[in-house]
Design a protein around this motif. Structure first.
Motif, short mmCIF file in Angstrom:
data_model
loop_
_atom_site.label_atom_id
_atom_site.label_comp_id
_atom_site.label_asym_id
_atom_site.label_seq_id
_atom_site.Cartn_x
_atom_site.Cartn_y
_atom_site.Cartn_z
N LEU A 1 7.70 79.20 107.49
CA LEU A 1 6.43 79.65 108.09
C LEU A 1 5.25 78.94 107.44
CD1 LEU A 1 4.73 81.62 109.82
CD2 LEU A 1 4.88 83.24 107.94
N VAL A 2 5.20 78.96 106.11
CA VAL A 2 4.09 78.32 105.39
C VAL A 2 4.11 76.81 105.60
CG1 VAL A 2 3.07 77.95 103.11
CG2 VAL A 2 4.03 80.19 103.70
N GLU A 3 5.30 76.22 105.53
CA GLU A 3 5.39 74.77 105.72
C GLU A 3 4.98 74.37 107.13
OE1 GLU A 3 8.71 71.17 105.16
OE2 GLU A 3 9.28 73.29 104.98
N GLY A 4 5.34 75.17 108.12
CA GLY A 4 4.94 74.85 109.49
C GLY A 4 3.43 74.88 109.67
N VAL A 5 2.78 75.89 109.07
CA VAL A 5 1.31 75.97 109.17
C VAL A 5 0.66 74.77 108.50
CG1 VAL A 5 -0.71 77.30 108.45
CG2 VAL A 5 1.29 78.48 109.34
N GLU B 1 1.96 71.74 107.73
CA GLU B 1 2.25 70.49 108.41
C GLU B 1 1.47 70.38 109.72
OE1 GLU B 1 6.43 70.15 108.98
OE2 GLU B 1 6.84 69.51 106.91
N GLY B 2 1.38 71.48 110.47
CA GLY B 2 0.66 71.44 111.74
C GLY B 2 -0.81 71.10 111.56
N GLU B 3 -1.47 71.80 110.63
CA GLU B 3 -2.90 71.54 110.42
C GLU B 3 -3.14 70.15 109.84
OE1 GLU B 3 -5.24 73.37 111.52
OE2 GLU B 3 -3.87 74.91 112.22
N THR B 4 -2.25 69.68 108.94
CA THR B 4 -2.41 68.35 108.35
C THR B 4 -2.26 67.27 109.41
OG1 THR B 4 -1.51 69.19 106.26
CG2 THR B 4 -1.58 66.80 106.55
N ARG B 5 -1.27 67.40 110.29
CA ARG B 5 -1.07 66.40 111.33
C ARG B 5 -2.23 66.37 112.32
NH1 ARG B 5 5.27 68.01 112.28
NH2 ARG B 5 6.12 66.86 110.49
N VAL B 6 -2.79 67.54 112.65
CA VAL B 6 -3.92 67.57 113.58
C VAL B 6 -5.13 66.87 112.97
CG1 VAL B 6 -5.58 69.11 114.70
CG2 VAL B 6 -3.16 69.64 114.77
N LEU B 7 -5.41 67.13 111.69
CA LEU B 7 -6.56 66.50 111.06
C LEU B 7 -6.35 64.99 110.89
CD1 LEU B 7 -7.43 69.14 108.29
CD2 LEU B 7 -8.78 68.54 110.30
#
Length: 461
Positions: free
Chosen positions: A97-101, A103-109
């Motif tokens: 859960l934490v890793e998904g959040v 990774e998702g925000e890092t890739r978007v930025l």
């Protein structure tokens, strides 16, 4: 049973008597309730987030996040107890859960920035990642206690940072060679410049030293004169302050002396006035005593006579008041009766007016209904009203009365046929009756000016 949580733990109690979730450090837990103990200490999560820049260049962002429940917010703690506490905080579920959040925000930025912007603005990029991840973790009641984002790393096969480092090293080596050459050139030129500057500065320093010496002497003289002047001004100011203080003291002493004398005079006068007031009061009391004694002697008899006459006057006044009240009561009753009669007459008139209004409204409805029944044909409407109200009968009656004592011309019509014996022919009688209608209608028209209905026929001109 009575449950007590440890320092880093909370009790999450649900069941009867609790609306949602009750959080506590210690509490009674009844048989119809359920209690879960969960730990709120933070946990370190280590990730290697693989992202891609706007130029489609991949890179790895190593990071270590220290994450735990937000213990200073009751709502966030209830969210954590509801969503995360059923799982072990070091389990794969929470880790994913934490890793998904993250990774998702890092890739978007990263997808919105170039590699150069990411590399040069590493601090700003890390802050953006931290803020975005925290915003997503709020919905789980989690907070980031610490985030350590390490240096960006190349993905195998895409050595962008390695080449960038080599480029930087080569640029640094070339710049170093250029700097050495420039240093040598500047050293030789500087040596010559230093020799010339040494001679120039020596002459300049000698001239400036003489000028400064003269300036120093002049400044010393001016400073001495200024100090003497300030000392004299200070002495004069102090003497003026002393004279002013002496004058103020003398004025105050004179004022105090005058106040003391005035107070003494006022005290003497006050004593005299008080003695006069007391003497006046004594004389007044003596006069009052004598007056009261005379009143007691001469007014006792007068008081008895006065009381007797007052009682007689009160009795006469009482009788007159009762008579006046009786007359007033009778007048009030007469006025009330007249008012009631007026109200009844007004009510009757009002009801009569209401009846007329209702009658007019009913007649209007009646007329509208009749007109609608004859399709707004005024002639048919008029004929119906005349027939229904007996107008024709009244006309015939009036005409009969008018010619009752006269010898009028009376026309008798028949069908011109012979009478038949027995029952006769009914159709011939009806035909004869119908033939009698035109002369009757003609007579009505001559007397009233009314045409027959269209369904009967029309009169010839």
């Amino acid at each position: 049973m009575y449950r007590v949580a440890k320092a880093s733990q909370y009790l999450a109690i649900t069941g009867a008597g609790i609306e949602d979730i009750k959080l506590s450090k210690k509490s009674w837990v009844f048989p119809w309730q359920s209690c879960t103990v969960f730990d709120v200490s933070p946990v370190n999560y280590t990730f290697k987030v693989q992202a891609m820049s706007a130029e489609k260049l991949p890179f790895i962002l190593p990071a270590v996040f220290t994450i735990g429940p937000r213990v200073d917010d009751d709502k966030a703690l209830i969210l954590y107890a509801r969503l995360i506490s059923p799982h072990d905080k070091e389990s794969n579920h929470v880790n994913e859960l934490v890793e998904g959040v993250i990774e998702g925000e890092t890739r978007v930025l990263a997808a919105a920035m170039t590699m150069e912007e990411i590399f040069k603005g590493t601090k700003e990029f890390k802050k953006e990642v931290f803020d975005k991840v925290q915003l997503e973790l709020n919905q789980f009641g989690l907070v980031i206690y610490n985030a350590n984002v390490k240096q960006l790393v190349d993905v195998p096969g895409h050595e962008y940072f390695s080449y960038l480092g080599q480029k930087t090293q080569m640029e640094a080596a070339n710049q170093a060679r250029i700097d050495v050459s420039e240093a040598k050139m500047k050293g030789e030129i500087g040596s010559k410049e230093r020799a010339g500057l040494t001679l120039q500065n020596a002459a300049k320093i000698d001239a400036e030293s003489k000028i400064i010496s003269l300036q120093r002497q002049g400044e010393g003289t001016k400073a001495e004169i200024k100090v003497k002047t300030e000392v004299k001004v200070f002495e004069n100011q102090k003497e003026a302050d002393v004279a002013k203080a002496n004058a103020e003291l003398a004025m105050k002493k004179a004022a105090w002396t005058m106040d003391a004398q005035v107070a003494e005079v006022e005290a003497t006068k006050a004593v005299a006035l008080r003695e006069a007031e007391l003497q006046t009061q004594v004389e007044k009391m003596n006069a009052l005593t004598r007056t009261e004694k005379l009143k007691a002697e001469f007014l006792s008899k007068a008081s008895v006579e006065y009381e007797t006459k007052v009682q007689e006057a009160n009795w006469e006044l009482y009788n007159k008041q009762k008579q006046a009240e009786a007359v007033l009561y009778e007048k009030q009753k007469q006025a009330e009766a007249q008012k009631a009669e007026a109200d009844a007459a007004f009510y009757a008139k009002q009801k009569e007016a209401d009846g007329l209004v209702a009658l007019a409204s009913a007649q209007g409805t009646y007329i509208k209904t009749l007109l609608a029944a004859v399709n707004n044909d005024y002639s048919s409407f008029r004929d119906f009203l005349m027939i229904n109200n007996g107008v024709y009968q009244e006309i015939a009656k009036t005409n009969a009365i008018a010619i009752r004592d006269l010898k009028p011309k009376i026309s008798v019509w028949n069908n011109g046929g012979e009478q038949s014996g027995g029952s006769g022919n009914a159709m011939k009688d009806i035909a004869g009756l119908y033939k009698m209608l035109p002369p009757v209608l003609d007579t009505v028209y001559e007397q009233t000016g009314m045409q027959p209905p269209a369904w009967i026929g029309t009169l010839s001109k």
